[in-house]
Design a protein around this motif. Structure first.
Motif, mmCIF file in Angstrom:
data_model
loop_
_atom_site.group_PDB
_atom_site.id
_atom_site.type_symbol
_atom_site.label_atom_id
_atom_site.label_comp_id
_atom_site.label_asym_id
_atom_site.label_seq_id
_atom_site.Cartn_x
_atom_site.Cartn_y
_atom_site.Cartn_z
ATOM 1 N N TYR A 50 -10.295 25.547 -22.440
ATOM 2 C CA TYR A 50 -9.142 25.018 -23.479
ATOM 3 C C TYR A 50 -9.843 23.890 -24.209
ATOM 4 C CZ TYR A 50 -5.689 27.875 -20.763
ATOM 5 O OH TYR A 50 -5.059 28.995 -20.175
ATOM 6 N N VAL A 51 -9.887 23.993 -25.604
ATOM 7 C CA VAL A 51 -10.282 23.008 -26.258
ATOM 8 C C VAL A 51 -9.405 22.508 -27.217
ATOM 9 C CG1 VAL A 51 -12.174 22.030 -27.850
ATOM 10 C CG2 VAL A 51 -12.856 23.562 -26.253
ATOM 11 N N PRO A 52 -8.859 21.344 -27.223
ATOM 12 C CA PRO A 52 -7.997 20.655 -28.381
ATOM 13 C C PRO A 52 -8.719 20.806 -29.506
ATOM 14 C CG PRO A 52 -8.451 18.943 -26.844
ATOM 15 C CD PRO A 52 -9.053 20.155 -26.248
ATOM 16 N N LEU A 53 -7.923 21.141 -30.566
ATOM 17 C CA LEU A 53 -8.726 21.162 -31.976
ATOM 18 C C LEU A 53 -8.253 20.034 -32.784
ATOM 19 C CD1 LEU A 53 -8.400 24.883 -33.093
ATOM 20 C CD2 LEU A 53 -10.249 23.754 -32.160
ATOM 21 N N LYS A 54 -8.974 18.679 -32.668
ATOM 22 C CA LYS A 54 -8.613 17.661 -33.191
ATOM 23 C C LYS A 54 -9.311 16.921 -34.592
ATOM 24 C CE LYS A 54 -9.296 15.106 -29.285
ATOM 25 N NZ LYS A 54 -8.999 13.925 -28.385
ATOM 26 N N CYS A 55 -8.361 16.734 -35.498
ATOM 27 C CA CYS A 55 -9.122 16.134 -36.710
ATOM 28 C C CYS A 55 -8.741 14.963 -36.753
ATOM 29 C CB CYS A 55 -8.979 17.063 -37.936
ATOM 30 S SG CYS A 55 -9.766 16.645 -39.470
ATOM 31 N N ALA A 56 -9.333 13.892 -36.698
ATOM 32 C CA ALA A 56 -8.961 12.362 -36.770
ATOM 33 C C ALA A 56 -7.879 12.394 -35.434
ATOM 34 C CB ALA A 56 -8.392 12.116 -38.119
ATOM 35 N N GLU A 57 -6.625 11.860 -35.947
ATOM 36 C CA GLU A 57 -5.736 11.757 -34.647
ATOM 37 C C GLU A 57 -4.665 12.904 -34.646
ATOM 38 O OE1 GLU A 57 -6.018 9.508 -32.337
ATOM 39 O OE2 GLU A 57 -7.575 8.653 -33.632
ATOM 40 N N ARG A 58 -5.094 13.852 -35.427
ATOM 41 C CA ARG A 58 -3.967 15.123 -35.462
ATOM 42 C C ARG A 58 -4.579 16.225 -34.730
ATOM 43 N NH1 ARG A 58 -2.549 16.860 -41.402
ATOM 44 N NH2 ARG A 58 -4.753 17.483 -41.258
#
Length: 637
Positions: A220-228
């Motif tokens: 499971y990989v969280p898709l993070k862009c900046a803090e979102r």
């Protein structure tokens, strides 16, 4: 549900067949997109027949479609059959088939293989090529679908899914790759939702789970862009016997970073578009509210003015002269009366400016009949636009007997008739330059000579001119003599349009209404309140003259008891309907469209059908005006 297994360049992929037709080719708009260079953009198609069997049809491809080593144009295929396109092998299977158990053609990547090794890079080109679809469609859904295909092609032998936040805030799987059934969400592990929930926070990290029982190894990989965090990338092994190596975990995380940037950009674009639409909606709503408030303010101001003038013991402003035949209680007309008081007895030319129908001749008459010239001479008026040059000169200066054929007697000109009094030349901007020169001489010398006459005659007149044109612009364009302009423009009185003095509308309506009742012999006729509201909301391009004609018309068409909105002319009736709609339902879209339609009609009427000029007044291009007219059912011809 049937599916197709594709073996290409060491990768094995499963494609579920959702419909009755499956397109295959190298173009990104195909149901199955191949990477083999021998595949045409639109290579072949699988079509299900009414009896549930399948037909494979080649679409005139460059390198052909082969079944059992033979090129085909169209052939019936069975479940389990394989056909070949270049080096790609495609097999058709039924839902009951065990084809999903097949191992990937590439051996599992070993822990000892470095990320930069050639075998690790297998499928990179194909994976990035998948973004062609996202680039073509540029939608959030296309980016999600491309992202799961990107990860699946980058690392063979895996199934991929992406979950994003649903309407309730919880994770919802929205894109899948290499799942077999028609309900891929049902194939996800039981802990999928709870694990994704934990990863939707800002400080979440990758979770790797080894195989356990029937559950294959997964990541499971969280898709993070900046803090979102825009979603969670889920990857599981197709085989239950193989774990993920550290190198593969890093590869998936890096792929997730690429996907997160793309999804973040898509979310930003969607948010920006939503904000833009919301802002536009607010601006439209605010514009409608502003117009509604202005209309209500105009109505209240007008009603207060009428009540103030009718109240006992209250008198209007005191003027030096009598202006009782000119109706105007608002500030615009009060300023006109103030100017008239100053110049009435001055021996200077006066230029009256104003739109057609604003009452320019009434002002000219007030100048004459309130001055000391009223007892010495006549008030003579002429519309310069109504006479051609050949008649204009004889009308102004007169002629002698025998001056031309038909001149059987002497005729006195208008200047001679106005001797001692006032001559009013309306539409002065319409006369030709030849007549401008002759008129200039009369004004400078104070002398006239009739056509055919040999003697000049001194005349004492006061000149009052009027026009609806900007003469200064005419001078700059060379259409009006500058020296004549300076001669007639000593004192300027500018009359406000009726839309600029809406507080006078109730008083004007009352005056014309009573006058029409007398003229048409209609006693005790009442007026519906909605009629006055419509008149206050209308812009009156024809000004007071149009208002007077409108009142006469509605009295003539009334039933003898009450004047209602149905008796108004079409343009005012439309305004009345819009006012009623706005008051009852508050449907802003209909009101705005109605106002827009009315503005178009007014502009076309004001420019006498000149579409280019009307578009300019409305701030539109000619094409834009034409499209709006077609939209509202107005004839663009």
């Amino acid at each position: 549900m049937p599916f197709v297994v594709v073996e290409e360049r060491g990768n094995t992929s499963h494609y579920t067949i959702a419909g009755s037709e499956v397109s295959v080719g190298r173009a990104p708009n195909n149901n199955i997109m191949l990477m083999d260079e021998k595949a045409s953009r639109n290579h072949c198609v699988l079509v299900q027949q009414p009896d549930r069997s399948w037909v494979l049809r080649d679409l005139k491809s460059r390198n052909g479609t082969y079944v059992r080593g033979e090129p085909i144009l169209e052939v019936r295929v069975q479940y389990g059959d394989t056909f070949q396109i270049g080096n790609a092998r495609l097999s058709l299977y039924s839902e009951e088939s065990s084809a999903f158990e097949t191992k990937n053609a590439i051996d599992p990547i070993m822990d000892t293989v470095a990320p930069a090794a050639p075998r690790e890079a297998v499928g990179v080109n194909e994976a990035f090529a998948g973004f062609a679809k996202a680039a073509t469609e540029d939608t959030y859904k296309a980016i999600l679908d491309t992202t799961v295909q990107f990860v699946g092609r980058l690392l063979p032998g895996v199934r991929v899914a992406i979950a994003t936040a649903g309407e309730d805030g919880g994770p919802k799987p929205v894109a899948f790759f290499n799942f077999i059934s028609g309900s891929p969400a049902a194939e996800l592990p039981g802990t999928f939702t709870s694990t994704c929930n934990k990863l939707m926070g800002q400080r979440s990290r990758t979770v790797t789970k080894p195989r356990a029982g029937d559950q294959p190894a997964c990541i499971y990989v969280p898709l993070k862009c900046a803090e979102r965090v825009s979603g969670v990338l889920y990857v599981e092994r197709e085989s239950r016997d193989v774990e993920f190596s550290q190198t593969q975990v890093q590869l998936i995380e890096n792929a997730g970073n690429v996907a997160a940037v793309l999804l973040g950009a898509a979310v930003s674009r969607a948010t920006e578009e939503a904000l833009r639409e919301k802002l536009q909606s607010f601006e439209t709503e605010m514009d409608g509210l502003r117009k509604e408030l202005e209309s209500k303010l105009d109505l209240q101001t007008a009603e207060l003015t009428a009540l103030r003038l009718e109240a006992e013991g209250r008198e209007g402003p005191t003027w030096q002269h009598d202006y009782s035949n000119i109706i105007g209680a608002g500030t615009g007309m009060q300023e006109v009366f103030r100017m008239l008081d100053k110049v009435t007895d001055l021996p200077v030319p006066v230029l009256i400016l104003g739109e057609p129908g604003t009452g320019k001749e009434l002002i000219a008459r007030a100048l004459h009949f309130n001055s000391n010239r009223a007892s010495k001479g006549r008030f003579v008026a002429e519309n310069c636009a109504a006479l051609p040059d050949t008649l204009f000169e004889s009308e102004l200066f007169g002629y002698t007997k025998g001056a031309f054929t038909g001149a059987d007697r002497d005729k006195q000109g208008l200047f001679a008739m106005a001797d001692g009094g006032t001559i009013f030349l309306d539409e002065i901007g319409e006369i030709s330059q030849a007549m401008q020169a002759k008129l200039l001489r009369v004004i400078e010398e104070g002398e006239i000579r009739p056509i055919g006459g040999k003697q000049t005659r001194k005349v004492d007149f006061r000149l009052v001119c009027a026009t609806n044109k900007e003469l200064s612009d005419q001078v700059r364009k060379g259409l009006f003599r500058q020296d004549l302009f300076f001669r007639i423009n000593v004192v300027t009185i500018r009359l406000p349009s009726l839309r600029e003095r809406k507080e006078d509308i109730p008083v004007l309506v009352d005056h014309f209404f009573k006058q029409a009742l007398r003229d048409q012999n209609v006693p005790n006729l009442k007026m519906d309140r909605g009629v006055l509201r419509a008149m206050l909301s209308y812009n009156w391009p024809g000004n007071v003259r149009e208002l007077e004609n409108e009142v006469k018309r509605m009295v003539a068409l009334s039933d003898g008891k009450k004047v209602e909105a149905a008796q108004l002319s079409p343009q005012l009736r439309q305004v009345a309907e819009e006012e009623s709609l706005a008051g009852e339902s508050g449907n802003l879209k209909d009101v705005v469209e109605g106002i827009e339609k009315r503005k178009i009609l007014e502009a076309i009427e004001r420019t006498k059908g000149n579409k280019s000029r009307a578009a300019e007044l409305l701030g539109l291009s000619r094409l834009g005006l034409r499209k709006k007219m077609e939209r509202y059912g107005l004839s663009p011809d």
